[in-house]
Design an enzyme around this catalytic site. Structure first.
Site, PDB file in Angstrom:
ATOM      1  N   SER A  96       1.007  -1.063   0.010  1.00  0.00           N
ATOM      2  CA  SER A  96       0.137  -0.015   0.039  1.00  0.00           C
ATOM      3  C   SER A  96       0.941   1.263   0.085  1.00  0.00           C
ATOM      4  CB  SER A  96      -0.951  -0.150   0.996  1.00  0.00           C
ATOM      5  OG  SER A  96      -1.936   0.788   1.066  1.00  0.00           O
ATOM      6  N   HIS A 229      -7.725  -5.958   0.381  1.00  0.00           N
ATOM      7  CA  HIS A 229      -6.714  -5.155   0.289  1.00  0.00           C
ATOM      8  C   HIS A 229      -5.393  -5.610   1.230  1.00  0.00           C
ATOM      9  CE1 HIS A 229      -4.371  -1.331  -0.012  1.00  0.00           C
ATOM     10  NE2 HIS A 229      -4.179  -1.235   0.940  1.00  0.00           N
TER      11      HIS A 229
END
Length: 249
Positions: A96, A229
């Site tokens: 990320s 995610h």
């Protein structure tokens, strides 16, 4: 964990030192994350791969330090600690926001003539595809709801008011850095770049991840895993297998 012995060591943690390793992997956490997230990685990759976990300021044992305001600033400040490890054994892994930081560190190492062995970018659009969705500017409840939507482990802890007060400054600062990051043309890479995504990740599409191929003149691969995610939490074995296949050569 090794002791913090000098200023640069504030940034790096070696939870399972492996001095005889043939490869070294510097791991950069996601927004709001911290070095201990990579403790299992360090244990499972030892002794063939020596893991360096990056600790950003503003959290845990660095809670008394100010958070940094941009991806580039984080990259600049972690770089001195990594230079001592910058040889042909050093690879970088970021998830990320950490993928953007790792990329900017890789660019700086490339410019200094010590390119990383490989760059692994996880759960992050290519730099030219970054977008500011304004999450860092939301009120506390809406901000936490966004974390919950992503499956962030920190979201549940934020129900506790004391933990929320401690964690919110670093979370907001990291999200601001991640969302306002803008790619600036300049040094790109010659090393292999490996992009990793969860197929149900709302933060990055396959097309956005594929665009990482334009940031290197070296080989590029794209790897897709079940999950969202935080697919890393459930697909750990397969991701570690990729790291071993790539680095244990």
């Amino acid at each position: 964990m090794t002791g913090i012995t000098d200023d640069t060591d504030r940034w790096l943690r070696r939870f399972r030192p492996s001095p005889d390793a043939t490869a070294r992997l510097a791991c950069f956490p996601y927004a709001g994350g911290a070095a201990p997230y990579f403790v299992p990685v360090a244990k499972m990759l030892a002794p063939s791969i020596d893991v360096l976990a990056v600790q950003y300021p503003g959290r845990q044992d660095r809670r008394g330090e100010d958070c940094l305001g941009s991806v580039e600033e984080i990259a600049e400040q972690v770089l001195p600690g990594l230079r001592r490890w910058a040889d042909d054994s050093l690879a970088l892994f970021g998830h990320s926001m950490g993928a953007s930081v790792a990329f900017e560190v890789a660019r700086r190492l490339e410019a200094e003539g010590t390119p990383p062995r490989a760059l692994f970018v996880s759960g992050r659009p290519a730099p030219t595809r970054n977008r500011d969705e304004g999450i860092h500017s939301l009120g506390d409840d809406a901000f936490i709801a966004e974390l919950q939507n992503l499956g962030a482990a920190a979201a549940a802890a934020l129900a506790d008011e004391d933990l929320r007060q401690m964690a919110m400054p670093s979370l907001r600062a990291d999200y601001r850095a991640a969302e306002t990051y803008t790619y600036r043309p300049g040094t790109d890479l010659t090393c292999p770049v490996h992009a990793l995504i969860g197929v149900d990740d709302p933060v990055v599409t396959e097309d956005e991840a594929q665009d990482w191929q334009h940031r290197t003149s070296g080989p590029f691969t794209l790897h897709k895993y079940p999950g969202g995610h935080f697919y890393l939490d459930t697909e750990t074995d397969d991701v570690l297998a990729l790291l071993r296949r790539t680095l244990e050569v």
